[in-house]
Scaffold this active site. Structure first.
Site, mmCIF file in Angstrom:
data_model
loop_
_atom_site.group_PDB
_atom_site.id
_atom_site.type_symbol
_atom_site.label_atom_id
_atom_site.label_comp_id
_atom_site.label_asym_id
_atom_site.label_seq_id
_atom_site.Cartn_x
_atom_site.Cartn_y
_atom_site.Cartn_z
ATOM 1 N N GLY A 8 7.030 1.125 -10.539
ATOM 2 C CA GLY A 8 5.948 1.475 -9.617
ATOM 3 C C GLY A 8 5.511 2.910 -9.697
ATOM 4 O O GLY A 8 4.398 3.235 -9.292
ATOM 5 N N ARG B 287 -21.094 9.757 3.817
ATOM 6 C CA ARG B 287 -19.909 9.103 4.353
ATOM 7 C C ARG B 287 -20.058 7.581 4.277
ATOM 8 O O ARG B 287 -21.132 7.064 3.936
ATOM 9 C CB ARG B 287 -19.684 9.571 5.797
ATOM 10 C CG ARG B 287 -19.309 11.042 5.907
ATOM 11 C CD ARG B 287 -19.400 11.547 7.333
ATOM 12 N NE ARG B 287 -18.569 10.741 8.242
ATOM 13 C CZ ARG B 287 -18.665 10.798 9.560
ATOM 14 N NH1 ARG B 287 -19.557 11.602 10.132
ATOM 15 N NH2 ARG B 287 -17.879 10.052 10.302
ATOM 16 N N LYS C 130 -24.051 8.993 7.592
ATOM 17 C CA LYS C 130 -22.948 8.086 7.906
ATOM 18 C C LYS C 130 -23.530 6.785 8.438
ATOM 19 O O LYS C 130 -24.278 6.782 9.402
ATOM 20 C CB LYS C 130 -22.019 8.721 8.941
ATOM 21 C CG LYS C 130 -20.709 7.967 9.211
ATOM 22 C CD LYS C 130 -20.813 6.833 10.198
ATOM 23 C CE LYS C 130 -21.216 7.287 11.594
ATOM 24 N NZ LYS C 130 -21.220 6.115 12.544
ATOM 25 N N GLU D 111 21.495 5.995 -23.366
ATOM 26 C CA GLU D 111 21.058 6.941 -22.344
ATOM 27 C C GLU D 111 21.411 8.361 -22.787
ATOM 28 O O GLU D 111 22.401 8.597 -23.479
ATOM 29 C CB GLU D 111 21.728 6.629 -21.001
ATOM 30 C CG GLU D 111 21.327 5.305 -20.402
ATOM 31 C CD GLU D 111 19.857 5.258 -20.019
ATOM 32 O OE1 GLU D 111 19.314 6.290 -19.589
ATOM 33 O OE2 GLU D 111 19.246 4.180 -20.163
ATOM 34 N N ALA E 291 10.404 -0.611 -7.411
ATOM 35 C CA ALA E 291 9.853 0.375 -6.476
ATOM 36 C C ALA E 291 10.844 0.662 -5.358
ATOM 37 O O ALA E 291 10.477 0.835 -4.206
ATOM 38 C CB ALA E 291 8.536 -0.138 -5.886
ATOM 39 N N ARG F 2 12.324 13.783 -4.278
ATOM 40 C CA ARG F 2 11.661 14.983 -4.795
ATOM 41 C C ARG F 2 10.221 15.104 -4.313
ATOM 42 O O ARG F 2 9.627 16.178 -4.400
ATOM 43 C CB ARG F 2 11.713 14.984 -6.327
ATOM 44 C CG ARG F 2 13.104 15.259 -6.885
ATOM 45 C CD ARG F 2 13.171 14.972 -8.368
ATOM 46 N NE ARG F 2 12.183 15.742 -9.123
ATOM 47 C CZ ARG F 2 11.872 15.505 -10.391
ATOM 48 N NH1 ARG F 2 12.461 14.502 -11.041
ATOM 49 N NH2 ARG F 2 10.973 16.237 -11.010
ATOM 50 N N ASN G 243 -26.002 9.781 18.004
ATOM 51 C CA ASN G 243 -25.600 8.380 17.956
ATOM 52 C C ASN G 243 -24.383 8.055 18.808
ATOM 53 O O ASN G 243 -23.998 6.892 18.899
ATOM 54 C CB ASN G 243 -25.323 7.969 16.505
ATOM 55 C CG ASN G 243 -24.256 8.830 15.851
ATOM 56 O OD1 ASN G 243 -24.108 10.004 16.160
ATOM 57 N ND2 ASN G 243 -23.507 8.257 14.930
ATOM 58 N N LYS H 42 7.113 7.054 -2.288
ATOM 59 C CA LYS H 42 6.637 7.673 -3.520
ATOM 60 C C LYS H 42 5.539 6.866 -4.196
ATOM 61 O O LYS H 42 4.497 7.422 -4.598
ATOM 62 C CB LYS H 42 7.812 7.857 -4.490
ATOM 63 C CG LYS H 42 7.405 8.406 -5.844
ATOM 64 C CD LYS H 42 8.600 8.711 -6.720
ATOM 65 C CE LYS H 42 9.325 7.468 -7.172
ATOM 66 N NZ LYS H 42 10.348 7.786 -8.208
ATOM 67 N N ASN I 146 -40.210 11.358 6.392
ATOM 68 C CA ASN I 146 -39.794 12.742 6.172
ATOM 69 C C ASN I 146 -38.991 13.210 7.378
ATOM 70 O O ASN I 146 -39.483 13.178 8.507
ATOM 71 C CB ASN I 146 -41.003 13.656 5.983
ATOM 72 C CG ASN I 146 -40.585 15.096 5.692
ATOM 73 O OD1 ASN I 146 -40.405 15.479 4.543
ATOM 74 N ND2 ASN I 146 -40.415 15.896 6.730
#
Length: 454
Positions: free
Chosen positions: A109, A324, A342, A163, A16, A22, A377, A29, A368
């Site tokens: 990796g 959430r 949440k 290669e 890695a 790129r 909150n 990456k 309800n």
């Protein structure tokens, strides 16, 4: 040809160290997310299923990011200061694995989809009766492009590996390609690596050269094959999207095979740890972030987003709902369109059918929650909890200012702003008395029309 699977200890070397230019990103990456999790961690999770004795990650550019990501997993990290080729990268693990007697997997990796079963197959082939010096994972892509080529016999014994840059036209015509992934015995790996040179078109030290070095010693290596998708590498955002799509397609198929209905599978996006029960229905355009569990018989309606949430058996979510982290829906509860939860628990058979925010709340069974209700909150500094009792009824457009408790069976009239406890079975009305002025509207209109004409 295969003997019984080897019981030798296993080590994994994960490369890695690449810069990943790129990707055009400040994020390393291998840490770009795949299904909501860094792709390197997908790979390490599959490695962990083999119960390896050692896992070594070779890092280079952006090493601090990678070290922070793998440290909680117990992987060792070694540093490649110069990128001089794959053989050079693997040699950086030599000190860390000094004296290791077992089998070594060399992985990448940025090739995150390689499965545990394929790794095991590589290791088993290493211990087959013909005792290959190394086992290489090959594949046959639709477009071989610039991959290294493998020339092998019908029995998988490797005749030559080369290669692309160094290959002849005849060798480039071969469609069996080298993924770069290998299995080698620890006692062989570093001895062979020490003999690898860089007399090639790129001036690099290539890991596959150990195969031909072993062949020169009279020891053949073997190739096993897998599909192109399993060894897909990620070097750009476009390739990441391709790998994501492949992962999602496989996960969607698994969900349906396990008894879930996906109305439009290609529009549903799972996270790496999404758990979906039987007889669950998922409508189009649903997104699951990490940490979601959906119990049997639930329905997730279109355009809903869930993350860190638990949905109980027989629940209904959405459409256009957002759950959430910390959202818990108990059995047969319901949230409808434009409802957000949440860190809130919605009790069994409780419902909030539309236009509601429930944050830091505990709602009892059968309650309800009327349209437009919000739990207030947050005061700009701290979060506070709202408790709503079983069977309570909260009228539309109510604001419940936490910390506050609504008792079992209580009713809060529509439009109320509740700041104090409401007793069980009580009616709370927090709004001015209605006043009516007969004829006022007609007189007002006449006055305005006259003013406009003037």
């Amino acid at each position: 040809m295969n003997d019984k699977p080897s019981a030798a200890p296993i080590a994994a070397i994960v490369l890695a160290a690449g810069k990943g230019t790129r990707m055009k990103s400040d994020l390393h990456k291998v840490l770009h997310p795949l299904a909501g999790r860094p792709m390197l961690l997908h790979l390490l999770d599959n490695v962990a299923a083999l119960a390896p004795a050692r896992t070594v990650v070779v890092v280079g550019a952006g090493r601090a990011q990678v070290e922070a990501a793998v440290a909680p997993l117990g992987a060792e990290v070694v540093h490649q200061t110069e990128q001089l080729g794959t053989a050079h990268a693997v040699r950086q693990a030599e000190t860390a694995l000094g004296g290791f007697a077992g089998d070594v997997l060399v992985l990448y990796g940025d090739v995150p989809l390689i499965g545990t079963a394929t790794m095991r197959e590589m290791l088993d082939r290493l211990h087959a009766a013909d005792r290959p010096a190394a086992v290489v994972l090959g594949f046959r892509p639709l477009d071989p492009a610039a991959y290294g080529r493998i020339v092998a016999g019908p029995d998988g014994r490797i005749v030559k590996m080369v290669e692309y840059k160094d290959a002849t036209p005849e060798e480039r015509a071969v469609n069996l390609c080298n993924s770069g992934l290998m299995a080698v015995r620890g006692e062989d790996l570093f001895a062979l690596l020490a003999r690898v040179g860089n007399d090639n078109a790129a001036g690099e030290f290539y890991l596959p050269d150990i195969v031909m070095l072993a062949a020169a010693d009279g020891r053949a290596s073997a190739v096993i094959e897998t599909g192109e998708a399993e060894v897909a590498g990620v070097n750009s955002r476009a390739e990441l999207a391709t790998v994501e799509r492949a992962w999602q397609d496989r996960r969607r198929a698994e969900a349906m095979a396990d008894g879930a209905t996906l109305i439009a599978p290609e529009t549903v996006w799972f996270a790496y740890d999404t758990k979906v029960g039987r007889d669950v229905t998922i409508e189009p355009n649903v997104v699951f972030g990490p940490g979601v569990t959906i119990a049997d018989g639930a329905i997730i309606h279109a355009f809903s987003h869930l993350e860190g949430a638990s949905v109980g058996a027989g629940c209904s979510v959405g459409p256009y709902a957002r759950l959430r982290p910390g959202a818990v829906m108990e059995a047969k509860s319901r949230v409808g369109n434009f409802v957000e939860m949440k860190k809130a628990v919605l009790g069994e058979r409780a419902k909030a059918n539309h236009l509601t925010y429930l944050g830091d709340a505990e709602i009892g069974a059968g309650a309800n929650i009327g349209a437009g209700t919000i739990t207030c909150n947050y005061d700009g500094f701290f979060k506070y909890k709202t408790k709503i009792g079983a069977g309570a009824f909260i009228g539309s457009n109510s604001a419940l200012v936490a910390p506050v408790t609504i008792g079992d069976g209580a009713i809060v009239g529509a439009g109320s702003v509740v700041t104090r406890e409401v007793s069980a079975d009580a009616l709370a009305l927090v709004r001015p008395a209605q006043e009516e002025k007969p004829g006022w509207a007609a007189r007002f209109r006449e006055k305005m029309i006259a003013r406009k004409k003037g």
